[in-house]
Each structure stands twice: as structure tokens, then as C-alpha cells.
Design an enzyme around this catalytic site. Structure first.
Site, PDB file in Angstrom:
ATOM      1  N   GLY A  81       0.821  -1.215   0.000  1.00 42.92           N
ATOM      2  CA  GLY A  81       0.000   0.000   0.000  1.00 42.92           C
ATOM      3  C   GLY A  81       0.852   1.261   0.000  1.00 42.92           C
ATOM      4  N   ARG A 145       1.089  -5.767  -4.972  1.00 46.58           N
ATOM      5  CA  ARG A 145       1.108  -6.680  -3.829  1.00 46.58           C
ATOM      6  C   ARG A 145       1.566  -8.099  -4.188  1.00 46.58           C
ATOM      7  NH1 ARG A 145      -0.656  -4.364   0.705  1.00 46.58           N
ATOM      8  NH2 ARG A 145      -2.184  -2.673   0.633  1.00 46.58           N
ATOM      9  N   ASP A 175       6.246  -5.436   6.675  1.00 41.77           N
ATOM     10  CA  ASP A 175       6.877  -6.595   7.315  1.00 41.77           C
ATOM     11  C   ASP A 175       6.975  -7.787   6.369  1.00 41.77           C
ATOM     12  OD1 ASP A 175       4.091  -6.589   7.517  1.00 41.77           O
ATOM     13  OD2 ASP A 175       4.071  -7.897   9.266  1.00 41.77           O
ATOM     14  N   ASP A 176       5.916  -8.049   5.613  1.00 44.43           N
ATOM     15  CA  ASP A 176       5.952  -9.192   4.693  1.00 44.43           C
ATOM     16  C   ASP A 176       6.981  -8.980   3.584  1.00 44.43           C
ATOM     17  OD1 ASP A 176       4.143 -10.783   5.917  1.00 44.43           O
ATOM     18  OD2 ASP A 176       2.416 -10.159   4.695  1.00 44.43           O
ATOM     19  N   LYS A 202       8.428   0.524   5.320  1.00 36.15           N
ATOM     20  CA  LYS A 202       7.280   1.337   4.886  1.00 36.15           C
ATOM     21  C   LYS A 202       5.976   0.791   5.440  1.00 36.15           C
ATOM     22  CE  LYS A 202       4.518  -0.125   2.442  1.00 36.15           C
ATOM     23  NZ  LYS A 202       3.547  -0.827   1.598  1.00 36.15           N
ATOM     24  N   THR A 203       5.069   1.569   5.831  1.00 32.29           N
ATOM     25  CA  THR A 203       3.642   1.286   6.000  1.00 32.29           C
ATOM     26  C   THR A 203       2.997   2.333   6.901  1.00 32.29           C
ATOM     27  OG1 THR A 203       1.887  -0.188   6.709  1.00 32.29           O
ATOM     28  CG2 THR A 203       3.948  -0.465   7.899  1.00 32.29           C
ATOM     29  N   ASP A 205       0.531   1.789   8.547  1.00 34.90           N
ATOM     30  CA  ASP A 205      -0.072   1.079   9.682  1.00 34.90           C
ATOM     31  C   ASP A 205       0.767   1.178  10.956  1.00 34.90           C
ATOM     32  OD1 ASP A 205      -1.830   0.373   7.747  1.00 34.90           O
ATOM     33  OD2 ASP A 205      -1.239  -1.724   7.619  1.00 34.90           O
ATOM     34  N   LYS A 242     -25.169  18.262  17.411  1.00 33.28           N
ATOM     35  CA  LYS A 242     -26.303  17.369  17.166  1.00 33.28           C
ATOM     36  C   LYS A 242     -25.932  15.998  16.597  1.00 33.28           C
ATOM     37  CE  LYS A 242     -27.352  19.489  12.713  1.00 33.28           C
ATOM     38  NZ  LYS A 242     -28.324  20.115  11.848  1.00 33.28           N
ATOM     39  N   MET A 250      -7.997   3.510   8.908  1.00 26.79           N
ATOM     40  CA  MET A 250      -7.214   2.396   8.365  1.00 26.79           C
ATOM     41  C   MET A 250      -6.121   1.953   9.325  1.00 26.79           C
ATOM     42  SD  MET A 250      -5.986   2.603   4.468  1.00 26.79           S
ATOM     43  CE  MET A 250      -7.008   1.985   3.159  1.00 26.79           C
ATOM     44  N   ARG A 252      -5.120  -1.769   9.179  1.00 27.60           N
ATOM     45  CA  ARG A 252      -5.145  -3.233   9.198  1.00 27.60           C
ATOM     46  C   ARG A 252      -5.396  -3.759  10.607  1.00 27.60           C
ATOM     47  NH1 ARG A 252      -3.811  -5.913   4.567  1.00 27.60           N
ATOM     48  NH2 ARG A 252      -2.453  -4.481   3.498  1.00 27.60           N
ATOM     49  N   GLU A 311      -9.676  -0.067  12.041  1.00 26.19           N
ATOM     50  CA  GLU A 311     -10.138  -0.900  10.925  1.00 26.19           C
ATOM     51  C   GLU A 311     -10.312  -2.378  11.283  1.00 26.19           C
ATOM     52  OE1 GLU A 311      -7.214  -1.050   7.716  1.00 26.19           O
ATOM     53  OE2 GLU A 311      -8.785  -1.472   6.281  1.00 26.19           O
ATOM     54  N   GLU A 427      -7.465   8.751   2.071  1.00 21.24           N
ATOM     55  CA  GLU A 427      -7.220  10.206   2.158  1.00 21.24           C
ATOM     56  C   GLU A 427      -5.812  10.525   2.643  1.00 21.24           C
ATOM     57  OE1 GLU A 427      -9.616   8.504   3.439  1.00 21.24           O
ATOM     58  OE2 GLU A 427     -11.555   9.467   3.141  1.00 21.24           O
ATOM     59  N   ARG A 429      -2.957   8.253   2.526  1.00 19.58           N
ATOM     60  CA  ARG A 429      -1.823   7.430   2.106  1.00 19.58           C
ATOM     61  C   ARG A 429      -0.920   8.097   1.070  1.00 19.58           C
ATOM     62  NH1 ARG A 429      -3.418   1.339   0.938  1.00 19.58           N
ATOM     63  NH2 ARG A 429      -3.989   2.314  -1.037  1.00 19.58           N
TER      64      ARG A 429
HETATM   65  P1  FBP Z   1       0.615  -2.061   3.668  1.00 19.13           P
HETATM   66  O1  FBP Z   1       0.662  -3.008   4.800  1.00 19.13           O
HETATM   67  O2  FBP Z   1       0.890  -2.691   2.370  1.00 19.13           O
HETATM   68  O3  FBP Z   1       1.479  -0.871   3.931  1.00 19.13           O
HETATM   69  O4  FBP Z   1      -0.886  -1.525   3.555  1.00 19.13           O
HETATM   70  C1  FBP Z   1      -1.446  -0.535   4.294  1.00 19.13           C
HETATM   71  C2  FBP Z   1      -2.929  -0.392   4.056  1.00 19.13           C
HETATM   72  O5  FBP Z   1      -3.197   0.967   3.795  1.00 19.13           O
HETATM   73  C3  FBP Z   1      -3.777  -0.889   5.217  1.00 19.13           C
HETATM   74  O6  FBP Z   1      -3.908   0.078   6.229  1.00 19.13           O
HETATM   75  C4  FBP Z   1      -5.074  -1.218   4.534  1.00 19.13           C
HETATM   76  O7  FBP Z   1      -5.812  -2.166   5.249  1.00 19.13           O
HETATM   77  C5  FBP Z   1      -4.635  -1.753   3.208  1.00 19.13           C
HETATM   78  O8  FBP Z   1      -3.388  -1.166   2.941  1.00 19.13           O
HETATM   79  C6  FBP Z   1      -5.587  -1.461   2.088  1.00 19.13           C
HETATM   80  O9  FBP Z   1      -5.152  -2.118   0.961  1.00 19.13           O
HETATM   81  P2  FBP Z   1      -5.542  -1.721  -0.528  1.00 19.13           P
HETATM   82  O10 FBP Z   1      -4.690  -0.567  -0.909  1.00 19.13           O
HETATM   83  O11 FBP Z   1      -5.194  -2.925  -1.307  1.00 19.13           O
HETATM   84  O12 FBP Z   1      -6.991  -1.359  -0.551  1.00 19.13           O
END
Ligand code: FBP
Length: 552
Positions: A81, A145, A175-176, A202-203, A205, A242, A250, A252, A311, A427, A429
Site C-alpha cells: 500500500g 502486492r 513486514d511481509d 514502509k507502512t 499502519d 447534534k 485504516m 489493518r 479498521e 485520504e 496514504r
Molecule cells: P501495507 O501493509 O501494504 O502498507 O498496507 C497498508 C494499508 O493501507 C492498510 O492500512 C489497509 O488495510 C490496506 O493497505 C488497504 O489495501 P488496498 O490498498 O489494497 O486497498
């Protein structure tokens, strides 16, 4: 191509490097530290990585560059992502590579790891790369991916590298992807390909962190972007008085993003998935917890509020995980066809009632119908429920509504409850990277090249001391195998980098836990506003509350 004024201004921004990388390539020397061991399962990891295990951690210092003079042809890949700052990793890598030797070449493999397998690439030059400096997005080469994990794929990668004379591959991923980078590095070493592999963390998350990696890039900008929006919503809520806003963010499985946004904005409620799991909270208990805040605020005349929902939370509710498991079993293989052939939802509901255990049926029965249908109708190609698609912000507001109706009947609540729903993910990323992410990413890329030049393989580019000004950051590298342990994945024992979840005894969570009761009843909102790129350092260069608390 039309570009915005901010984009034009950001092209001219000079990312800050750690002091030890600022003296010119000729003046960067390397200091080897201790030999490393994996965080767990040492013997097993060692046996799996005989060529890359146990290497030294290293730090760069000011001193004579003793790396062998060798033409470098490097390939870079963006994986997974999007995360703000990815472009700057590539820019830092490019600048260090060209500053070392104008003849060095940087290949960008397109659309993620598949670009390497399909030999789909571009070659960077100044004109192309300058359009991406300090900008968000991964459009510089695209991302994907595809996982690089099989021996067959590694053999193809080796062939492609040989064809172009590639000396090193830089994989920018989570991580993966970095686990796979370590496996690829081992393969390249075992087969004497002469190709090095370097990873970059990177991420958005924030779940790729450990004692060596203080944070993954993109987390700072993404959480600042979400916090800006949440703060704006809070101010709207406090103006209109109100609505109750249910905001899913997001991230994960881990709740780092939700927690950081809560620390930044002080909402009335923020669920933390890791706590839900630790306390084995049921859906009903979670709904009661939120309903208490709604009711207590209503009693003070405040029929408005803000709740942040991570999420992945539903996966952490034990009874919900059991339900998902039963649904997957119920529709496994040919049984799905029988289910799909049923003409109406009523027929399908009867089929479900018949197939689930009493306990799971009780959980299923309290879900709003839209969520019930989502669980059965929108499944992935393997027939499994797509937990990430569940609109948990709507699920919880519906459950809270039921609780409040009940309380009204009991005479214990007499407020108004008008929920609104939001999902904040995409919004944030690809936002323009904050100064922190611009500097951090550029440094990671620059540093990755130093690791390549000094011949390291299977290392993660490491920049630390991140809660301090960039001049005090420390640049170096860490063998990826140090971060690994063995985990059960798809029925097999696999070496993987441990995913970092929110630690309930960590300082960020403890700070949140110490304040949330007050935030739940009073209006303590904080409005962080938009990311600032120009102005005083205390406004523009500060990083996350999470990092600040962790490094206190
Ligand atoms: P990464 O682990 O690849 O960095 O992904 C982050 C992320 O934005 C998560 O927060 C989210 O659940 C997922 O990617 C959404 O994936 P996609 O871009 O395939 O909709």
C-alpha cells in the site's frame, strides 16, 4: 502538466539528512557493532539463513569512505500500500548513487515486485526524478502486492538482474515484503549471484517497528492527515452539537493509527483492538462502553460526540472471530452453491440459522441486516468473509442505537442520538509527506545506497533517534534476520518479521488509558489543523505523539 503551487514549492525543499551523512559521500565510513541474533527461534532462523544470519549491526560515521570503487546498477521496488514519502526514498537513493559515481544507474521496477519478474522497468534520470521530490504517492514507478517468495520467482529475479548487470535491489515495503527481502537476499548469497538486497521500512499502519526500527515511514503523515480531519469533525460536532460521528481509520490489524489519532485529537471514544482482545470483550460490551459515553454526555446536555474505530477491531472480538470461522466453514466448497441458489434473504437466513452454532447465531442475530448480508454475500475468491470490508463504524453505531433504545425503555437515558459515519484511509496514504517523512524517507534511501556501497546484503536501512532533530538522527543498518521469529502461517512454520501490535503496557496506550475517562464525558477535543510545511520547527518538524511518548 499543471502542478500546484505547493508542489512547486516542495520541489525546492531540501530534505534534512542525519549529521553523519551530511559530509559528502567521500566522508562516510562504517562502524561495525555487535553480531546479531534473531529475536526468537535462533537455531531455526540460523539454519534457514546460513549465509545472512548473525551479521553485525552497523552505524555510519564521519570518516574516510573505504568502500571499494565499483559501478553500481541498482533496482528499486515499491511494494504494498502507498505511504507518504516513498518518492523520497527513491530520490535519496538516486542522489547518493549519482553523487558517488555519475556512471551508476538506478532502475525502477514498475507496479511492485511483479515489475522485477516481468522485467518491466524505467531508468531514472534527473529530469524524471525531479518531478517527484517531496511529493506523496507511489506513482513514480507504481506499487503492487505480488509476493516475491518462491524459489522459481527468485530464479527469474536473478536472471533479470544478470541481464541488466544489477548489483543490488532495494525493496521498499512492510513486514511481509521485508521478510521476503531477507529470503531473496539469502537466495542471492547462496547462489553467488553477487546481487545484494536492502529493505526499507514502509507502512502507514505503523506495525513494522521493533527495538531497531522506531517507526515505519508514512505513519507520521497519514496520522497527521487523519487527525486534521478528525479535529475538523470534532469542531463541527462541537459547533452543531447534534451528531455523533463514528470514524473508522485504516491500519489493518494493529491499532497504532487509531491510537495516534486519539492522542492527537482527544475524542470521546477510541477503541483499541489489542485491548478488546486482551479483555475478550464481546460486541455487546463494546456497544455498552460507547453507549455509556453517549448517555453520560447526554445527561450533561451534549448530544454529540466522536468515536474512533480501528479498521481491524472486529477480528479481535473473540465471539466475532468464531462467527467468521463458522461462516467460512458453512460456505466452504460446494455448500456455497447451495446457499447462492436460495432465492430470497429469508431462505438464506433460515439456512444460516440451521448451520451456525447457537452461540454464533446469537452474535449474528444482533448484527444490523446490512452487515449480516455483507458477511454472506461479499466474500473473497476463496469464499472467505472479507473482514476488512465490514463497515464496523456502522456496525457499532447500530449496536449503540439498540442499547440506547433499551436504556430509554428502562428510563435510564433520555438523550438524542444521530450518528454519522466516516472511513479515513485512502485520504492519508498519498498526502504530501510531512517534513518528518520527507527527511526520514530521503535519509532511508540515501542510507540504503551507503549499505549497498559497503557491500551489505539482507540488511534493513535503519535511521534512529527519530524523536530528536534530524541532525541528531543515527544512520546505519540492521540484518533483517535479527527481526525474525518463526510463526505459523497457512499451516506452515515460516520465518517472518514479527508484526508489532499496540502494547498495552507501552507508554502511548498508558497515556491514553489515563485520560480517556475524562475525554469520554467532557469535551476535550484538540484541533491539530493541517500539516505545515513552512514555518517554525516546533510546528513543522514535530513527529507523532506515539514516538514522543515511546522515547520519553
Ligand atoms: P501495507 O501493509 O501494504 O502498507 O498496507 C497498508 C494499508 O493501507 C492498510 O492500512 C489497509 O488495510 C490496506 O493497505 C488497504 O489495501 P488496498 O490498498 O489494497 O486497498
Amino acid at each position: 502538466m499543471e502542478i500546484s503551487s505547493l508542489q512547486k514549492a516542495r520541489y525546492a525543499y531540501n530534505p534534512k539528512l542525519p549529521a553523519m551523512l551530511r559530509n559528502g559521500i567521500a566522508n562516510i565510513c562504517v562502524k561495525e557493532g555487535e553480531e546479531t541474533q534473531s529475536v526468537a527461534d535462533q537455531e531455526k532462523i540460523k539454519a534457514l539463513f546460513p549465509n545472512t544470519y548473525g551479521k553485525h549491526e552497523i552505524t555510519f560515521e564521519k570518516g574516510e569512505n573505504t568502500a571499494p570503487a565499483k559501478k553500481q546498477v541498482v533496482g528499486v521496488i515499491l511494494s504494498g500500500g502507498q505511504a507518504p514519502g516513498g518518492h523520497n526514498v527513491v530520490c535519496g537513493l538516486y542522489d547518493a548513487l549519482k553523487a558517488t559515481n555519475k556512471e551508476n544507474v538506478l532502475y525502477g521496477f514498475k507496479k511492485g515486485p511483479s515489475g522485477l519478474l516481468e522485467d518491466d522497468y524505467l531508468i531514472f534520470d534527473d529530469e524524471y526524478i525531479d518531478q517527484f521530490r517531496n511529493t506523496g504517492g507511489f506513482d513514480i514507478i507504481g506499487s503492487g502486492r505480488t509476493k516475491l517468495e518462491t524459489k522459481e520467482q527468485f530464479a527469474v529475479a536473478a536472471e533479470v538482474c544478470k541481464k541488466h548487470g544489477i548489483t543490488a535491489i532495494v525493496i521498499i515495503g512492510g513486514d511481509d515484503s521485508n521478510t521476503n527481502a531477507a529470503v531473496l537476499a539469502e537466495y542471492f548469497a547462496e547462489n553467488n549471484t553477487g546481487v545484494q538486497v536492502i529493505g526499507c521500512p514502509k507502512t502507514i499502519d505503523g506495525d513494522l517497528k521493533n527495538e531497531d526500527i522506531e517507526c515505519s515511514f508514512g505513519f507520521d503523515t497519514a496520522t497527521k492527515t487523519y487527525s486534521e480531519i478528525i479535529g475538523n469533525i470534532e469542531r463541527d460536532a462541537n459547533s452543531a452539537k447534534k451528531y455523533w460521528h463514528f470514524i473508522k481509520v485504516m491500519g489493518r490489524s494493529a491499532s497504532h493509527v487509531a491510537l495516534e489519532c486519539a492522542l492527537e485529537t482527544q475524542p470521546n471514544v477510541c477503541l483499541i483492538s489489542e485491548e478488546v482482545a486482551a479483555k475478550k470483550m464481546s460486541l455487546s460490551e463494546i456497544a455498552d462502553y460507547i453507549a455509556d459515553s453517549v448517555a453520560n454526555r447526554a445527561a450533561k446536555g451534549m448530544n454529540f460526540g466522536v468515536a474512533i474505530i480501528p479498521e481491524g477491531v472486529v477480528e479481535f472480538v473473540p465471539e466475532f472471530s468464531v462467527l467468521i470461522h463458522e461462516i467460512n466453514e458453512l460456505l466452504a466448497g460446494a455448500k456455497a452453491d447451495a446457499f447462492n441458489a436460495l432465492p430470497t434473504w429469508k431462505d438464506k437466513y433460515a439456512f444460516i440459522e440451521n448451520g451456525l452454532t447457537k452461540e454464533s447465531m446469537a452474535v449474528f442475530a444482533i448484527l444490523p441486516e446490512s452487515i449480516q448480508q455483507q458477511l454472506f454475500l461479499e466474500r473473497d475468491p476463496h469464499g472467505n468473509v472479507q473482514v476488512s470490508l465490514i463497515e464496523s463504524e456502522k456496525l457499532f453505531s447500530a449496536l449503540v442505537k439498540d442499547k440506547l433504545s433499551q436504556r430509554k425503555k428502562d428510563g435510564t437515558y433520555n438523550g438524542k442520538f444521530n450518528p454519522l459515519h466516516h472511513f479515513l484511509g485512502y485520504e492519508g496514504r498519498c498526502a504530501f509527506p510531512s517534513n518528518f517523512d520527507s527527511d526520514y524517507c530521503y535519509s532511508l534511501g540515501y542510507n540504503a545506497f551507503m549499505l549497498i556501497q559497503y557491500g551489505y546484503n539482507g540488511y534493513l536501512s535503519k535511521i534512529s533517534n527519530l524523536s530528536k532533530p534530524a541532525s541528531e538522527w543515527v544512520a546505519g543498518g540492521m540484518p533483517i534476520t535479527k527481526m525474525m521469529n518463526i510463526e505459523r502461517r497457512h499451516g506452515e512454520d515460516k520465518p517472518v518479521i514479527k508484526k508489532a501490535l499496540v502494547e498495552l503496557d507501552g507508554k502511548p496506550f498508558k497515556f491514553f488509558a489515563a485520560h480517556r475517562e475524562k475525554w469520554a464525558v467532557e469535551t476535550c477535543y484538540v484541533y491539530p489543523g493541517a500539516i505545515q510545511y513552512y514555518g517554525p520547527a516546533e510546528v513543522c518538524d514535530i513527529t507523532t505523539k506515539t514516538l514522543a511518548l515511546e522515547k520519553e
